[in-house]
Write a protein that holds these residues in place. Structure first.
Motif, PDB file in Angstrom:
ATOM      1  N   ARG A  44       0.485  -1.459   0.241  1.00 35.19           N
ATOM      2  CA  ARG A  44      -0.136  -0.198  -0.068  1.00 35.19           C
ATOM      3  C   ARG A  44       1.052   1.155   0.101  1.00 35.19           C
ATOM      4  O   ARG A  44       0.273   2.708  -0.516  1.00 35.19           O
ATOM      5  CB  ARG A  44      -0.996  -0.159   1.512  1.00 35.19           C
ATOM      6  CG  ARG A  44      -1.802   1.674   1.442  1.00 35.19           C
ATOM      7  CD  ARG A  44      -1.845   1.208   2.969  1.00 35.19           C
ATOM      8  NE  ARG A  44      -1.851   1.883   4.018  1.00 35.19           N
ATOM      9  CZ  ARG A  44      -1.854   2.859   4.725  1.00 35.19           C
ATOM     10  NH1 ARG A  44      -2.529   3.592   4.171  1.00 35.19           N
ATOM     11  NH2 ARG A  44      -0.666   3.348   5.194  1.00 35.19           N
ATOM     12  N   ILE A  47       2.543   1.523  -3.699  1.00 38.46           N
ATOM     13  CA  ILE A  47       1.947   2.098  -4.608  1.00 38.46           C
ATOM     14  C   ILE A  47       1.486   3.757  -4.380  1.00 38.46           C
ATOM     15  O   ILE A  47       1.167   4.437  -5.487  1.00 38.46           O
ATOM     16  CB  ILE A  47       0.675   1.021  -4.633  1.00 38.46           C
ATOM     17  CG1 ILE A  47       0.749   0.203  -5.087  1.00 38.46           C
ATOM     18  CG2 ILE A  47      -0.420   1.304  -5.365  1.00 38.46           C
ATOM     19  CD1 ILE A  47      -0.111  -1.035  -4.909  1.00 38.46           C
ATOM     20  N   LEU A  51       2.271   6.799  -6.820  1.00 37.39           N
ATOM     21  CA  LEU A  51       0.835   7.488  -7.339  1.00 37.39           C
ATOM     22  C   LEU A  51       1.429   9.004  -7.124  1.00 37.39           C
ATOM     23  O   LEU A  51       0.783  10.395  -8.089  1.00 37.39           O
ATOM     24  CB  LEU A  51      -0.129   6.803  -6.298  1.00 37.39           C
ATOM     25  CG  LEU A  51      -1.031   5.953  -7.675  1.00 37.39           C
ATOM     26  CD1 LEU A  51      -2.140   5.447  -6.557  1.00 37.39           C
ATOM     27  CD2 LEU A  51      -1.414   5.602  -8.467  1.00 37.39           C
ATOM     28  N   VAL A 214      -4.497  -7.699  -5.752  1.00 41.52           N
ATOM     29  CA  VAL A 214      -3.688  -6.235  -6.221  1.00 41.52           C
ATOM     30  C   VAL A 214      -4.774  -5.117  -6.073  1.00 41.52           C
ATOM     31  O   VAL A 214      -4.824  -3.526  -5.709  1.00 41.52           O
ATOM     32  CB  VAL A 214      -3.117  -6.299  -7.860  1.00 41.52           C
ATOM     33  CG1 VAL A 214      -2.923  -5.031  -8.356  1.00 41.52           C
ATOM     34  CG2 VAL A 214      -2.643  -7.746  -7.487  1.00 41.52           C
ATOM     35  N   VAL A 218      -4.475  -1.545  -4.632  1.00 36.23           N
ATOM     36  CA  VAL A 218      -5.007   0.017  -5.609  1.00 36.23           C
ATOM     37  C   VAL A 218      -5.589   0.967  -4.951  1.00 36.23           C
ATOM     38  O   VAL A 218      -4.873   1.895  -4.680  1.00 36.23           O
ATOM     39  CB  VAL A 218      -4.371  -0.856  -6.839  1.00 36.23           C
ATOM     40  CG1 VAL A 218      -4.644   1.253  -7.605  1.00 36.23           C
ATOM     41  CG2 VAL A 218      -3.623  -1.203  -7.500  1.00 36.23           C
TER      42      VAL A 218
END
Length: 296
Positions: A44, A47, A51, A214, A218
């Protein structure tokens, strides 16, 4: 009056931020049950960094000063273990119950502020602490009374309390951080530092992620970035004592998402204990009267 200067905007932003993070908790519980709390927490964070970092870097920002970088590192390290312990607790406890127990963090923050910042402790804070402690006893006692207090429950409750202790310290850091850095920078370092810190334990705790995990990971990362951005935005524009009460809306969100995602019912002891804890926090965060301050 423009929308950006509206006095209710920080409050609304903090409220929305809590909602996003509560929904993130539900997705993270899903992922943690699939691949373990450690792997889910690390992914987490990484990702989320992937971002938000490009957005921050696209603005051509200057690197933070040494003093600001120290704040970023401090909060990142604290948040890493705060998140890991809380997500671990979600694999062992109902979502609403874990959120309810975590509400003792503002009460712990009062005493940390006394120790670390030499702030005075108000008389109301003592009564608030008693109420908060009583609330936790009601929730834990409810589990014992229903015969559901087993080894897993004990570990889950212990993990929530450890996470709440770190979150209380986080209260002290976040206000200073929000005054010297913009929300994009804060969100980038928050996710990046936390992910790198936890990644050092990969040789011992890593579990290979499955494809099914996944999507919730995300979504969790996106919700984390959005929630962190909104909370940083709010804390940069209003005092902490005004915004802290928005944290308690998290119980309503947790009860809703716990039922929608996992069909978890909210028990009477959990609801009663939450009322006591939130009442204590409300008493503790009211503006001080001159006669209420006690020198410790």
């Amino acid at each position: 009056m423009s929308l950006r200067s509206h006095p209710l905007l920080p409050f609304a932003a903090a409220l929305a931020g809590v909602g996003f993070l509560s929904l993130m908790d539900a997705f993270m519980k899903t992922a943690a049950l699939m691949i373990g709390a450690y792997t889910a927490t690390v992914l987490r964070a990484l990702i989320g960094t992937a971002l938000i970092a490009p957005v921050w870097l696209s603005r051509g920002p200057a690197m933070p000063s040494r003093a600001v970088l120290k704040l970023h590192l401090e909060r990142g390290v604290v948040s890493a273990f705060m998140a890991l312990s809380f997500f671990y607790s979600l694999t062992l406890l109902p979502l609403a119950e874990a959120i309810a127990l975590s509400f003792i963090a503002p009460l712990i923050a009062l005493y940390l502020a006394r120790v670390l910042l030499d702030e005075t402790i108000r008389a109301a804070a003592i009564g608030a602490s008693v109420l908060g402690f009583a609330g936790t006893l009601v929730i834990v006692g409810g589990r014992i009374g229903e015969g559901q207090f087993d080894e897993n429950a004990a570990w889950g409750i212990g993990a929530v309390f450890f996470s709440a202790l770190l979150y209380a310290y986080n209260f002290i850091v976040i206000r200073r951080q929000a005054q010297v850095a913009d929300p994009l920078e804060i969100s980038t370092f928050h996710s990046g530092v936390g992910g790198l810190v936890l990644l050092t334990f990969a040789p011992f705790l890593w579990e290979a992620p499955t494809g099914a995990a996944v999507m919730p990971l995300v979504v969790s990362a996106v919700l984390t970035v959005c929630g962190s951005f909104l909370i940083a935005f709010a804390y940069a524009r209003a005092e902490a004592n005004v915004l802290v009460p928005t944290e308690y809306s998290g119980f309503v969100w947790a009860a809703l998402f716990g039922w929608l995602f996992f069909r978890e019912a909210v028990t009477v002891p959990t609801l009663a204990g939450t009322v006591l804890i939130v009442t204590g926090c409300w008493l503790a965060t009211r503006p001080a009267r001159p006669a209420e301050n006690l020198s410790a």
